[in-house]
Design a protein around this motif. Structure first.
Motif, PDB file in Angstrom:
ATOM      1  N   LEU A  12       1.253  -1.673   0.114  1.00 35.50           N
ATOM      2  CA  LEU A  12       0.324  -0.146  -0.061  1.00 35.50           C
ATOM      3  C   LEU A  12       0.864   0.969  -0.196  1.00 35.50           C
ATOM      4  CD1 LEU A  12      -2.764  -1.035   1.897  1.00 35.50           C
ATOM      5  CD2 LEU A  12      -3.289  -0.144  -0.128  1.00 35.50           C
ATOM      6  N   ALA A  13       1.807   1.285   1.116  1.00 27.68           N
ATOM      7  CA  ALA A  13       2.666   2.043   0.529  1.00 27.68           C
ATOM      8  C   ALA A  13       3.512   2.448  -0.178  1.00 27.68           C
ATOM      9  CB  ALA A  13       4.390   2.311   1.592  1.00 27.68           C
ATOM     10  N   GLY A  14       4.005   1.630  -1.198  1.00 28.87           N
ATOM     11  CA  GLY A  14       4.796   1.693  -2.305  1.00 28.87           C
ATOM     12  C   GLY A  14       3.617   2.502  -3.346  1.00 28.87           C
ATOM     13  N   LEU A  15       2.379   2.004  -3.657  1.00 29.60           N
ATOM     14  CA  LEU A  15       1.670   1.752  -5.270  1.00 29.60           C
ATOM     15  C   LEU A  15       0.876   3.461  -4.321  1.00 29.60           C
ATOM     16  CD1 LEU A  15      -0.952  -1.618  -4.976  1.00 29.60           C
ATOM     17  CD2 LEU A  15       1.388  -0.473  -6.288  1.00 29.60           C
ATOM     18  N   SER A  16       0.623   3.554  -3.212  1.00 26.24           N
ATOM     19  CA  SER A  16       0.446   5.147  -3.031  1.00 26.24           C
ATOM     20  C   SER A  16       0.670   6.570  -3.488  1.00 26.24           C
ATOM     21  CB  SER A  16       0.396   5.668  -1.268  1.00 26.24           C
ATOM     22  OG  SER A  16      -0.455   4.868  -0.741  1.00 26.24           O
ATOM     23  N   ALA A  17       2.657   5.793  -3.033  1.00 26.31           N
ATOM     24  CA  ALA A  17       3.881   7.438  -3.890  1.00 26.31           C
ATOM     25  C   ALA A  17       3.838   6.415  -5.584  1.00 26.31           C
ATOM     26  CB  ALA A  17       5.380   6.328  -2.969  1.00 26.31           C
ATOM     27  N   MET A  19       1.536   5.708  -7.277  1.00 25.79           N
ATOM     28  CA  MET A  19       0.297   6.818  -7.945  1.00 25.79           C
ATOM     29  C   MET A  19       0.400   7.943  -8.109  1.00 25.79           C
ATOM     30  SD  MET A  19      -3.477   6.525  -6.388  1.00 25.79           S
ATOM     31  CE  MET A  19      -2.685   7.218  -5.263  1.00 25.79           C
ATOM     32  N   SER A  20       0.278   8.289  -7.040  1.00 27.63           N
ATOM     33  CA  SER A  20       0.787   9.909  -6.974  1.00 27.63           C
ATOM     34  C   SER A  20       1.835  11.053  -7.506  1.00 27.63           C
ATOM     35  CB  SER A  20       0.865  10.609  -4.980  1.00 27.63           C
ATOM     36  OG  SER A  20       0.603  11.723  -5.102  1.00 27.63           O
ATOM     37  N   LEU A  21       2.743  10.289  -7.622  1.00 25.92           N
ATOM     38  CA  LEU A  21       4.028  10.791  -7.883  1.00 25.92           C
ATOM     39  C   LEU A  21       3.726  10.375  -9.563  1.00 25.92           C
ATOM     40  CD1 LEU A  21       6.966   8.664  -5.957  1.00 25.92           C
ATOM     41  CD2 LEU A  21       7.202  11.536  -6.791  1.00 25.92           C
ATOM     42  N   ALA A  22       3.567   9.469 -10.414  1.00 25.76           N
ATOM     43  CA  ALA A  22       3.756   9.184 -11.553  1.00 25.76           C
ATOM     44  C   ALA A  22       1.673  10.315 -12.226  1.00 25.76           C
ATOM     45  CB  ALA A  22       2.771   7.864 -11.957  1.00 25.76           C
ATOM     46  N   LYS A  23       0.735  10.497 -10.797  1.00 25.07           N
ATOM     47  CA  LYS A  23       0.062  11.327 -11.665  1.00 25.07           C
ATOM     48  C   LYS A  23       0.524  13.136 -12.036  1.00 25.07           C
ATOM     49  CE  LYS A  23      -4.017   9.307 -10.414  1.00 25.07           C
ATOM     50  NZ  LYS A  23      -5.184   9.251  -8.927  1.00 25.07           N
ATOM     51  N   SER A  24       1.908  13.009 -11.059  1.00 27.42           N
ATOM     52  CA  SER A  24       2.009  14.618 -10.911  1.00 27.42           C
ATOM     53  C   SER A  24       3.263  14.370 -12.056  1.00 27.42           C
ATOM     54  CB  SER A  24       2.916  15.082  -9.623  1.00 27.42           C
ATOM     55  OG  SER A  24       4.068  14.078  -9.665  1.00 27.42           O
ATOM     56  N   GLY A  25       3.362  13.326 -12.899  1.00 33.55           N
ATOM     57  CA  GLY A  25       4.588  13.435 -14.275  1.00 33.55           C
ATOM     58  C   GLY A  25       5.968  12.946 -14.043  1.00 33.55           C
ATOM     59  N   VAL A  26       5.807  12.621 -12.583  1.00 32.42           N
ATOM     60  CA  VAL A  26       7.173  11.879 -12.500  1.00 32.42           C
ATOM     61  C   VAL A  26       7.152  10.493 -12.985  1.00 32.42           C
ATOM     62  CG1 VAL A  26       8.612  10.862 -10.370  1.00 32.42           C
ATOM     63  CG2 VAL A  26       7.566  12.734 -10.491  1.00 32.42           C
ATOM     64  N   PHE A  27       8.187   9.841 -13.819  1.00 29.92           N
ATOM     65  CA  PHE A  27       8.168   8.983 -14.113  1.00 29.92           C
ATOM     66  C   PHE A  27       8.791   7.323 -13.297  1.00 29.92           C
ATOM     67  CE2 PHE A  27      10.993   4.931 -16.491  1.00 29.92           C
ATOM     68  CZ  PHE A  27       9.854   4.559 -16.978  1.00 29.92           C
ATOM     69  N   ILE A  28       8.163   6.504 -13.001  1.00 34.25           N
ATOM     70  CA  ILE A  28       8.614   5.366 -11.946  1.00 34.25           C
ATOM     71  C   ILE A  28       8.787   4.267 -12.495  1.00 34.25           C
ATOM     72  CG2 ILE A  28       7.516   4.233 -10.127  1.00 34.25           C
ATOM     73  CD1 ILE A  28       7.226   7.247  -9.412  1.00 34.25           C
ATOM     74  N   TYR A  29       9.786   3.753 -11.895  1.00 37.56           N
ATOM     75  CA  TYR A  29      10.393   2.333 -11.546  1.00 37.56           C
ATOM     76  C   TYR A  29       9.970   1.953 -10.404  1.00 37.56           C
ATOM     77  CZ  TYR A  29      13.948   3.215 -15.311  1.00 37.56           C
ATOM     78  OH  TYR A  29      14.714   3.383 -15.955  1.00 37.56           O
ATOM     79  N   LEU A  30       8.592   0.590 -10.350  1.00 39.55           N
ATOM     80  CA  LEU A  30       8.163   0.126  -9.476  1.00 39.55           C
ATOM     81  C   LEU A  30       8.290  -1.230  -9.333  1.00 39.55           C
ATOM     82  CD1 LEU A  30       6.102   0.340  -6.892  1.00 39.55           C
ATOM     83  CD2 LEU A  30       4.490  -0.408  -8.853  1.00 39.55           C
ATOM     84  N   VAL A  31       9.575  -1.273  -8.501  1.00 43.44           N
ATOM     85  CA  VAL A  31      10.104  -3.018  -8.532  1.00 43.44           C
ATOM     86  C   VAL A  31       9.924  -4.064  -7.425  1.00 43.44           C
ATOM     87  CG1 VAL A  31      12.488  -3.725  -9.032  1.00 43.44           C
ATOM     88  CG2 VAL A  31      11.985  -1.239  -8.996  1.00 43.44           C
ATOM     89  N   SER A  32       9.474  -4.878  -6.751  1.00 46.61           N
ATOM     90  CA  SER A  32       9.277  -5.486  -5.875  1.00 46.61           C
ATOM     91  C   SER A  32       9.451  -6.410  -6.188  1.00 46.61           C
ATOM     92  CB  SER A  32       7.845  -5.606  -5.493  1.00 46.61           C
ATOM     93  OG  SER A  32       6.980  -6.014  -6.357  1.00 46.61           O
ATOM     94  N   GLU A 139      -4.794  -0.792  -9.540  1.00 43.98           N
ATOM     95  CA  GLU A 139      -5.752  -0.483 -10.789  1.00 43.98           C
ATOM     96  C   GLU A 139      -5.425   0.843 -11.074  1.00 43.98           C
ATOM     97  OE1 GLU A 139      -7.924  -3.088 -11.156  1.00 43.98           O
ATOM     98  OE2 GLU A 139      -7.668  -1.810 -13.156  1.00 43.98           O
ATOM     99  N   GLN A 140      -5.330   2.011  -9.724  1.00 44.15           N
ATOM    100  CA  GLN A 140      -4.891   3.117 -10.749  1.00 44.15           C
ATOM    101  C   GLN A 140      -3.243   2.982 -10.823  1.00 44.15           C
ATOM    102  OE1 GLN A 140      -6.682   6.531 -10.195  1.00 44.15           O
ATOM    103  NE2 GLN A 140      -8.464   4.535  -9.826  1.00 44.15           N
ATOM    104  N   VAL A 141      -2.246   2.342 -10.244  1.00 46.04           N
ATOM    105  CA  VAL A 141      -0.831   2.163 -10.960  1.00 46.04           C
ATOM    106  C   VAL A 141      -0.920   1.964 -12.607  1.00 46.04           C
ATOM    107  CG1 VAL A 141       0.870   1.680 -10.208  1.00 46.04           C
ATOM    108  CG2 VAL A 141      -0.333   2.268  -8.729  1.00 46.04           C
ATOM    109  N   ARG A 142      -2.073   0.782 -13.098  1.00 39.63           N
ATOM    110  CA  ARG A 142      -1.902   0.055 -14.112  1.00 39.63           C
ATOM    111  C   ARG A 142      -2.305   1.331 -15.251  1.00 39.63           C
ATOM    112  NH1 ARG A 142      -2.126  -5.551 -14.218  1.00 39.63           N
ATOM    113  NH2 ARG A 142      -1.398  -6.682 -12.039  1.00 39.63           N
ATOM    114  N   ARG A 143      -3.285   2.117 -14.963  1.00 39.38           N
ATOM    115  CA  ARG A 143      -3.656   3.146 -15.649  1.00 39.38           C
ATOM    116  C   ARG A 143      -2.540   3.473 -16.429  1.00 39.38           C
ATOM    117  NH1 ARG A 143      -8.858   5.862 -13.952  1.00 39.38           N
ATOM    118  NH2 ARG A 143     -10.622   3.795 -13.672  1.00 39.38           N
ATOM    119  N   LEU A 144      -1.883   4.184 -15.199  1.00 36.24           N
ATOM    120  CA  LEU A 144      -0.625   5.273 -15.088  1.00 36.24           C
ATOM    121  C   LEU A 144       0.372   4.452 -16.259  1.00 36.24           C
ATOM    122  CD1 LEU A 144      -1.077   6.568 -12.128  1.00 36.24           C
ATOM    123  CD2 LEU A 144      -1.002   7.694 -13.653  1.00 36.24           C
TER     124      LEU A 144
END
Ligand SMILES: Cc1cc2nc3c(=O)[nH]c(=O)nc-3n(C[C@H](O)[C@H](O)[C@H](O)COP(=O)(O)OP(=O)(O)OC[C@H]3O[C@@H](n4cnc5c(N)ncnc54)[C@H](O)[C@@H]3O)c2cc1C
Length: 623
Positions: A12-17, A19-32, A139-144
């Protein structure tokens, strides 16, 4: 230039960050390590706290006070206050993105009671809240991801932080768990959201992926840990051969009661210090209800766990074992439906129907209040704009969720963890673009050359796969876990703690003799475990040393020989620093920020008058 951030961990922590960063235009590598939907957050059952309405007298300020009191006044107050003030907005956002919270008869979000409060402020989705929250955020992160704003790497483990010449976080080295391939990613900042560390204690309510290893690797690279000694023991879990399964506090919130058969020939110390009879012989004795008539079965977890242990130590546990009854048999079908998940888990693993017979439960390692030390400039601090919330002592390295230390002090109240995860993720997402802008000139410099570092990691891999010796890593882990479980959980004393630390140091000296049977580089689980183990051990040492040095009892940390809270000496955050030169851990302390509420005695026998808040004017909204 496009800003780039690596988010490590997709709970939940990683997804929240992300989602919110990508929405503000930052490119994200999400590694888990695990896919988002299998991250440990998915196990959360009971709910997420927010004081939404004041129709019953509740308010975010009360929520913050009760959180601070629940944590025995060890939590820095400004971040806790801001989390609680933001909570109603977070619930609204979760509702808007499709989380199917339970509703009351008016169609409003329903709230249940939870530990450490008499208010109903826990929003929930029956008893699978974590799953619903993860699905909604994922779901939000998948859209991004579809829009190429997020690139995911699953089944990949963080193994090293990449720093530039100025010691700033600029990337990370990862290992693919399928083929053990090692590679690096570069970015302007790195976020760690890698969750808890239950595996250090062997059996716990956590999933096996909760190792604490990422934080421990960072610890050896210079990141400070805070309050490592504060480990939450949950009062109600099912014993199992493989692991301990949680029976959520939600079950008690919905009316389940803890009891054992009484024995009037025995006496027990009540919270006011008086000795009283242990109920009536052969009658059900609802000891928590008698000891804490206001909060009853919903006293905070540290207290409930200690009372359960005390009762069992008197020989009153079921069959004289370490087990007490958790009874939901009197609840209506409608109520039982709301807590179906843990009840089904019980039926599956104990082969008994908890709707018909009381469950047998005992205490279990559950949560880590401590974690990475992160900064929190408060809204009215003069240097608020010069510092960055959720940033560790390594510049550009942020830490959020269960892996930071910030919100829960010496004991976490139930249903505050999900809130803290999402809140800290959103906070980091606000701070990081500002951090990158502020350092933009320097971050333009080329990414550090990591060829050598990757070669070193490759050599370490080869060495571990092929080294010879007579130690089995799983046996060493078992030795460590037993020591931790026996000596560093509900009750601690300096003699056993010191003995534990000595033995952990001896285990460390045997690591070089680990030999692996499987030497392949495909799906080699024992290699991965052997690579992780030294870091679990290092974290275990930090926990134990923190506990040795804290000669008082506060929240989850209880020492019989120092059974009182000692604010004069220990109203302080523990800071653990790794000294690489001598392979040792140093402990220092930092004053707790108590600017809003003066610490008072922490009692749950009766309601306490809630003090007025001081020095509060405004707060920063994260949404
Ligand atoms: C059974 C159970 C029930 C709970 N119920 C509640 C509840 O009702 N309410 C509440 O508030 N709290 C609850 N909690 C606590 C809460 O669920 C957790 O604190 C929270 O979900 C942690 O979220 P997180 O995002 O910090 O970490 P996690 O959800 O644990 O996510 C960590 C992520 O990091 C990844 N990761 C870990 N290590 C590495 C590595 N080295 N490299 C790469 N990736 C890595 C993992 O794969 C995962 O994706 C419960 C806990 C348990 C054990």
């Amino acid at each position: 230039m496009e800003k780039k951030v690596i988010v490590i961990g997709a709970g939940l922590a990683g997804l929240s960050a992300a989602m919110s960063l990508a929405k503000s235009g930052v490119f994200i590598y999400l590694v888990s390590l695990l896919p988002a939907r299998r991250s440990h957050s998915v196990c959360a059952q009971g709910g997420i706290n927010a004081a939404i309405s004041d129709k019953n007298g509740d308010s975010p300020i009360l929520h913050s006070f009760e959180t601070i009191k629940g944590g025995d006044f060890l939590a820095d107050q400004p971040p806790t206050l801001e989390m609680c003030l933001n909570a109603p907005y977070i619930i609204k956002m979760l509702d808007q993105i499709g989380c199917l919270f339970n509703r009351d008869e008016n169609g409003d979000i329903d709230f249940r009671g939870f530990g450490g409060t008499l208010f109903k402020r826990t929003a929930y989705v029956n008893s699978s809240t974590g799953q619903q929250l993860i699905y909604s955020l994922d779901e939000q992160v998948r859209r991004l991801e579809e829009k190429n704003k997020v690139k995911r790497f699953e089944n990949h483990e963080f193994i090293k932080l990449i720093k530039d010449k100025k010691n700033r976080a600029r990337g990370a080295v990862f290992q693919n768990h399928n083929d053990l391939n090692i590679f690096a990613l570069f970015a302007d900042a790195v976020v760690i959201a890698t969750g808890g560390l239950g595996l250090i204690f062997g059996k716990s309510t956590n999933s096996y992926a909760c190792t604490g290893v990422a934080n421990s690797i960072l610890f050896t690279q210079g990141m400070k840990l805070a309050n490592p000694e504060f480990i939450q023991i949950h009062p109600t879990a099912i014993l199992g051969e493989d692991k301990l399964r949680l029976i959520s506090e939600a079950v008690r919130a919905e009316g389940a009661r803890i009891w054992v058969y009484g024995d009037e020939t025995k006496e027990i110390e009540f919270p006011d210090g008086t000795m009283k009879k242990c109920g009536q012989s052969n009658e059900k004795w609802f000891f928590l209800e008698e000891m804490y008539p206001e909060y009853k079965n919903l006293v905070p977890r540290d207290i409930a766990a200690r009372e359960i242990l005390k009762v069992c130590e008197l020989g009153l546990g079921i069959d004289k074992k370490n087990q007490v009854y958790l009874d939901a048999t009197h609840l209506s079908d409608e109520t039982l439906k709301k807590v179906e998940t843990p009840l089904n888990i019980y039926q599956k693993f104990r082969d008994e129907d908890p709707k018909k017979v009381p469950m047998k439960v005992f205490v279990a390692v559950h949560y880590t209040m401590g974690g990475a030390y992160v900064d929190w400039p408060a809204i009215d601090d003069v240097d608020r704009d010069k510092r960055f919330r959720q940033m560790s002592n390594i510049e550009g390295l942020f830490n959020i969720g269960e892996s930071d230390y910030l919100y829960h002090g010496a004991n976490r109240l139930g249903a505050n963890a999900l809130l803290a995860c999402i809140f800290s993720g959103l906070v980091a997402a606000k701070e990081i673009p500002r951090y990158i802008d502020k350092n933009s000139e320097e971050l333009k410099e080329e990414s550090p050359d990591v060829k050598e570092e990757i070669e070193t990691e490759e050599k370490k891999k080869f060495k571990l796969l092929h080294q010879r010796g007579d130690e089995n890593v799983y046996d060493l882990h078992q030795e460590m876990a037993s020591l931790m479980l026996n000596n560093v959980t509900v009750k601690r004393n300096n003699k056993d703690l010191k003995d534990t630390l000595d033995k952990l140091i001896k285990i460390e000296s045997r690591i070089k003799n680990i030999q692996l049977v499987d030497k392949s580089t495909t799906l080699n689980q024992s290699y991965i475990f052997a690579r992780q183990f030294p870091y679990m051990l290092k974290y275990a040492m930090a926990i134990t040393l923190g506990a040795i040095k804290r000669d008082e009892s506060r929240g989850s940390h209880f020492k019989k020989e120092f059974s009182k809270r000692d604010d004069k000496k220990y109203l302080k955050t523990t800071l653990a620093t790794y000294n690489e030169k001598i392979n040792d851990i140093e402990i220092s302390y930092k004053d707790v920020d108590v600017r809003h509420f003066d610490p008072i005695d922490r009692t749950y026998q009766k309601q306490q008058k809630i003090p007025d808040i001081k020095n509060y004017k405004n707060f920063e909204k994260v949404l």
